[in-house]
Design an enzyme around this catalytic site. Structure first.
Site, PDB file in Angstrom:
ATOM      1  N   LYS A  40     -34.117 -38.073-104.965  1.00 54.14           N
ATOM      2  CA  LYS A  40     -35.445 -38.708-104.342  1.00 54.14           C
ATOM      3  C   LYS A  40     -36.016 -38.182-102.846  1.00 54.14           C
ATOM      4  O   LYS A  40     -35.511 -37.142-102.987  1.00 54.14           O
ATOM      5  CB  LYS A  40     -35.398 -40.346-104.137  1.00 54.14           C
ATOM      6  N   ARG A 135     -31.163 -55.526 -99.958  1.00 52.33           N
ATOM      7  CA  ARG A 135     -32.479 -54.467 -99.842  1.00 52.33           C
ATOM      8  C   ARG A 135     -32.842 -55.133-101.477  1.00 52.33           C
ATOM      9  O   ARG A 135     -32.797 -56.377-101.873  1.00 52.33           O
ATOM     10  CB  ARG A 135     -31.990 -53.261 -99.477  1.00 52.33           C
ATOM     11  N   TYR A 263     -48.168 -31.520 -72.558  1.00 53.85           N
ATOM     12  CA  TYR A 263     -48.981 -32.834 -71.991  1.00 53.85           C
ATOM     13  C   TYR A 263     -48.282 -33.991 -70.899  1.00 53.85           C
ATOM     14  O   TYR A 263     -47.243 -33.736 -70.765  1.00 53.85           O
ATOM     15  CB  TYR A 263     -49.021 -33.835 -73.746  1.00 53.85           C
ATOM     16  N   MET A 311     -49.405 -32.193 -81.552  1.00 51.57           N
ATOM     17  CA  MET A 311     -48.963 -31.989 -83.003  1.00 51.57           C
ATOM     18  C   MET A 311     -49.272 -30.998 -83.915  1.00 51.57           C
ATOM     19  O   MET A 311     -48.651 -30.733 -84.864  1.00 51.57           O
ATOM     20  CB  MET A 311     -50.941 -32.669 -83.710  1.00 51.57           C
TER      21      MET A 311
HETATM   22  C1  LIG Z   1     -30.643 -42.300-101.198  1.00 53.91           C
HETATM   23  C2  LIG Z   1     -29.252 -43.152-102.002  1.00 53.91           C
HETATM   24  C3  LIG Z   1     -28.034 -42.407-102.672  1.00 53.91           C
HETATM   25  C4  LIG Z   1     -27.608 -41.791-102.043  1.00 53.91           C
HETATM   26  O1  LIG Z   1     -27.451 -41.934-100.382  1.00 53.91           O
HETATM   27  P1  LIG Z   1     -26.643 -40.708 -99.513  1.00 53.91           P
HETATM   28  O2  LIG Z   1     -26.549 -41.334 -98.478  1.00 53.91           O
HETATM   29  O3  LIG Z   1     -27.605 -39.915 -99.293  1.00 53.91           O
HETATM   30  O4  LIG Z   1     -25.243 -40.082-100.470  1.00 53.91           O
HETATM   31  C5  LIG Z   1     -27.622 -43.292-103.676  1.00 53.91           C
HETATM   32  N1  LIG Z   1     -27.874 -44.721-103.743  1.00 53.91           N
HETATM   33  C6  LIG Z   1     -28.834 -45.357-103.657  1.00 53.91           C
HETATM   34  C7  LIG Z   1     -29.616 -46.303-103.733  1.00 53.91           C
HETATM   35  C8  LIG Z   1     -29.942 -44.855-103.019  1.00 53.91           C
HETATM   36  O5  LIG Z   1     -30.844 -45.182-102.488  1.00 53.91           O
END
Ligand SMILES: *Cc1c(COP(=O)(O)O)cnc(C)c1O
Length: 367
Positions: A40, A135, A263, A311
């Site tokens: 992802k 979640r 800055y 930036m």
């Molecule tokens: C992102 C994610 C993972 C992977 O987690 P890592 O800590 O990067 O290994 C596994 N399961 C779910 C549901 C996730 O959202």
């Protein structure tokens, strides 16, 4: 003019990390080293297409993405591996692209079921249960959850292939809550077994893969450790960072003592100083939280961030670096700078460092 940062992605390091992770899992008797590789967020900023293709070639049980749009890109680029769709419950892409969606409620299971019947197809899904992450996933006690999962399994057109959950908190010094989550998950699995349901089970992401062998179950569902970073300090698993991020010095200024830099004048030279400017700022994913805290490597030496990250630009104190000149390479990540260290300095985690620095980089791949 040079702008931003370049990421070199070492796909052999990725393959090496995958082998290590498989052997972690293979260390449990009767287990086959099965890995669900999470790609992802553009493979945590590494480039999902190239990463997915290499993982497919090396052999993973499945890939995993968050959204259907990510899976569509992979399919359009010819990735054939199974893809677990972690969060997106839109039925169309799951069927059109041949994905394995994760189901988080009975309501969405019904939608998948209706679509399956309409298309005369059967769809394999994984059901997610919330054992404490708060979640996604079905939530309740094990008897209730077993009933829900059984009902989902009985819907026409749906086959519950997998059961999963996710740890919310797990580190070398805080393993208690994850153990409770695992207990909940296992008692649900027992309840389901009484009903004759034995889905493929996975709960461990990177932290669980490293710390809780008893939570390895049927597969490890990992991202971070594939990319060679660890979720905790001082880990010595021998994983190799996959990403190396560089830019170059575009200007060096010689200042006397007492000169403010950037800055708000938060950095004032304490001596005669050499201050280098690099063409990377928070718009390129170099966190403003690294102001006066971060460091990069120049000619093999640490150079601290001087003043506020801007930036598009950031200044480095290169006073102590012999022979430093304009055009010199600056290593932002890799070769002496780990995601974990930068994350600590910025008050975040290595995931955010990778996705923001890698996500904004021009990439090249070594195969
Ligand atoms: C992102 C994610 C993972 C992977 O987690 P890592 O800590 O990067 O290994 C596994 N399961 C779910 C549901 C996730 O959202």
């Amino acid at each position: 003019m040079l702008r931003g940062q370049e990421a070199r992605i070492d796909l052999d390091a990725l393959a090496g990390n995958l082998e290590k992770i498989k052997s972690l899992h293979g260390g449990v008797p009767g287990k086959g080293g099965d890995v669900i590789a999470v790609v992802k967020a553009d493979a945590y900023g590494h480039g999902a297409v190239r990463v997915a293709k290499r993982l497919q070639k090396e052999g993973v049980l499945s890939l995993a993405v968050a959204y259907g749009s990510e899976a569509r890109t992979l399919r359009e680029e010819g990735v054939k591996s199974p893809i677990l769709l972690l969060f997106d419950e839109e039925p169309q892409p799951a069927f059109d692209l041949g994905l394995t969606p994760v189901v988080h409620s009975k309501k969405s299971a019904r939608r998948f079921s209706r679509e399956a019947q309409k298309r005369g197809r059967e769809l394999a899904v994984h059901v997610k249960v919330d054992t404490g992450m708060g979640r996604m996933g079905l939530f309740g006690d094990d008897v209730f959850l077993a009933k829900e999962v059984a009902e989902i399994a009985s819907l026409p057109g749906i086959r519950v292939e997998g059961l999963m959950s996710h740890f919310s908190e797990l580190g070398p010094d805080n393993m208690g809550f994850a153990r409770l989550q695992l207990e909940k998950f296992n008692s649900l699995r027992n309840e389901l077994a009484l009903k004759g349901l034995r889905p493929f089970a996975h709960i461990s992401s990177s932290a669980g893969a490293l710390l809780l062998p008893e939570a390895h179950l049927d597969a490890l569902r990992v991202g971070l450790i594939l990319y060679g970073a660890s979720p905790f300090e001082g880990d010595k698993t021998g994983l190799k960072p996959v990403m190396n991020i560089k830019t170059r010095i575009i200007l060096i200024k010689k200042f006397g003592k007492g000169q403010p830099v950037s800055y708000d004048r938060t950095f004032i030279t304490a001596r005669e100083s050499l201050i280098a400017v690099m063409p990377v700022g928070y718009a390129d994913g170099y966190s403003r939280a690294l102001s006066n805290k971060g460091y990069a490597m120049v000619r093999g030496k640490k150079a601290r961030v001087a003043g506020r990250v801007c930036m598009d630009l950031t200044m480095l104190d290169v006073t102590a670096i012999k022979g430093v000149s304009e055009g010199d390479e600056v290593v932002l990540l890799g070769d002496g700078v780990t995601g974990g260290e930068l994350a600590d300095l910025a008050g975040t985690n290595p995931y955010e460092i990778m996705t923001s620095l890698g996500g904004h980089a021009r990439r090249s791949f070594s195969v």
